[in-house]
Design an enzyme around this catalytic site. Structure first.
Site, PDB file in Angstrom:
ATOM      1  N   GLN A  15      -9.098 -31.936 -46.767  1.00  0.00           N
ATOM      2  CA  GLN A  15     -10.096 -31.266 -45.959  1.00  0.00           C
ATOM      3  C   GLN A  15      -9.842 -30.122 -45.025  1.00  0.00           C
ATOM      4  OE1 GLN A  15     -11.021 -34.346 -42.691  1.00  0.00           O
ATOM      5  NE2 GLN A  15     -10.925 -35.565 -44.748  1.00  0.00           N
ATOM      6  N   HIS A  57     -11.793 -28.423 -41.358  1.00  0.00           N
ATOM      7  CA  HIS A  57     -12.868 -28.349 -40.324  1.00  0.00           C
ATOM      8  C   HIS A  57     -13.184 -27.004 -39.851  1.00  0.00           C
ATOM      9  CE1 HIS A  57     -12.876 -32.643 -40.305  1.00  0.00           C
ATOM     10  NE2 HIS A  57     -11.253 -32.518 -39.747  1.00  0.00           N
ATOM     11  N   GLU A 105      -8.700 -31.218 -33.867  1.00  0.00           N
ATOM     12  CA  GLU A 105      -8.585 -32.526 -33.646  1.00  0.00           C
ATOM     13  C   GLU A 105      -6.839 -32.779 -33.474  1.00  0.00           C
ATOM     14  OE1 GLU A 105     -10.058 -33.949 -37.326  1.00  0.00           O
ATOM     15  OE2 GLU A 105      -8.122 -33.997 -38.434  1.00  0.00           O
ATOM     16  N   HIS A 131      -5.955 -30.338 -44.298  1.00  0.00           N
ATOM     17  CA  HIS A 131      -5.057 -31.488 -43.854  1.00  0.00           C
ATOM     18  C   HIS A 131      -5.825 -32.750 -44.488  1.00  0.00           C
ATOM     19  CE1 HIS A 131      -8.644 -31.382 -41.055  1.00  0.00           C
ATOM     20  NE2 HIS A 131      -8.581 -32.641 -41.102  1.00  0.00           N
ATOM     21  N   ARG A 163     -15.008 -30.990 -47.622  1.00  0.00           N
ATOM     22  CA  ARG A 163     -14.048 -31.655 -48.765  1.00  0.00           C
ATOM     23  C   ARG A 163     -13.446 -30.687 -49.689  1.00  0.00           C
ATOM     24  NH1 ARG A 163     -17.487 -36.272 -49.124  1.00  0.00           N
ATOM     25  NH2 ARG A 163     -17.174 -37.650 -47.469  1.00  0.00           N
TER      26      ARG A 163
HETATM   27 ZN    ZN Z   1      -9.840 -33.926 -39.959  1.00  0.00          ZN
END
Ligand code: ZN
Length: 310
Positions: free
Chosen positions: A94, A96, A114, A171, A191
């Site tokens: 995935q 972001h 993150e 990641h 995804r």
């Molecule tokens: Zn993530």
């Protein structure tokens, strides 16, 4: 003023397991529970305050009604989200978006930066961080032609490792990994590939176009160099400072006092037990130290992960 203890929210997932119960003692909804949203005011998992003056209040309501508890931190939503992730099986590959892309394409949502602190993992586990495409064009063709083994960059992982994952960084957490994640308060995941798995008899939705828009190519590694410093009663390891948060680990042995000062601080007990200002803490306790709270006096043998917005 009092510490704000959190009642976590749990999320089931096809890749989840039982470690949130086995390791942390939480009551989980099923044997495929993937995530504990430990400090969150996100609409998809808003924590309630557990005990004290604000018992039962949603963190999102407290953010709106008592901004002084958060040092009047700017913004219309609580900016961070702390999760524990139990990946019994592999998570999808995935990526972001950043704030700018999410704002336009995801209805004003925040983007998602993150970071992961690896609480535990099985021997010989790896994770996916980045890819091997040399530019945007090659990235796009590798995805469209599903050349996954050529495309995906895997790195070995062990307990205590720390990774910063910026928007645009491909990641995936792999099975056998238990992670504490500190992130922007966002639930937007694109995804790219889900190992052709079925969930309720159907493949899970992919977001190939958004992923191609979002993945940074070539991959740029973000290297963090945690530095451990001995202070009275603890070892403090500064893990990262980025635009959105600062994260530290404290390994406490004995008595350790700290005035967190800046805005507010999220605290998660990741191992051991003890107390803070006389209140019992155990592995899996999570609380917010409000702005201007003053000194926290920790006592015991325990490890904490703390985050605050920058
Ligand atoms: Zn993530």
């Amino acid at each position: 003023m009092e510490l704000l203890f959190m009642e976590p929210v749990f999320k089931e997932a096809i890749w989840g397991g039982t470690k949130l119960r086995d390791v942390f003692g939480y009551e989980i909804p099923s044997d495929t529970t993937g995530e504990c949203w430990a400090v969150s005011a996100h609409k998809n998992g808003d924590c309630r305050i557990d005990g004290g003056k604000y018992d039962g209040t949603l963190l999102s309501s407290l953010w709106k009604e008592k901004p002084e508890l958060f040092g009047n931190y700017p913004g219309d939503q609580f900016p961070l989200l702390v999760k524990i992730i139990d990946a019994k099986n592999d998570l999808s590959i995935q990526v972001h978006p950043d704030d700018a892309y999410a704002k336009i394409h995801e209805n004003g949502s925040l983007g998602k930066t993150e970071c992961w602190y690896v609480l535990d993992c099985e021997p010989d586990t790896d994770i996916v961080i980045g890819h091997h495409a040399k530019d945007h064009e090659e990235m796009e063709s590798m995805i469209r032609e599903q050349r996954w083994s050529e495309f995906i960059r895997k790195v070995p992982v062990k307990k205590g490792d720390f990774f910063q994952i910026n928007p645009g960084c491909l990641h995936a957490i792999k099975g056998g990994t238990l992670i504490l994640e500190t992130q922007q308060s966002s639930d937007i995941t694109y995804r790219v590939y889900d190992y052709d798995r079925l969930s309720d008899g159907k493949p899970r939705q992919l977001h190939v176009e958004q992923s191609i828009d979002t993945i940074v190519a070539p991959f740029e590694e973000t290297v963090t160099k945690p530095v451990a410093v001995k202070v009275s009663g603890a070892v403090q390891t500064h893990l990262v400072t980025c635009e959105y948060y600062s994260v530290d680990k404290f390994d406490i042995d004995g008595v350790f006092s700290k005035d967190f000062k800046k805005y507010f601080t999220n605290v998660s007990v990741i191992a051991g037990k003890g107390s803070v200002n006389g209140i019992a803490l155990e592995t899996g306790s999570h609380f917010i130290v409000p702005a201007g709270f003053g000194e926290c006096r920790f006592e015991g043998r325990m490890s904490l992960i703390c985050s605050n917005p920058e």
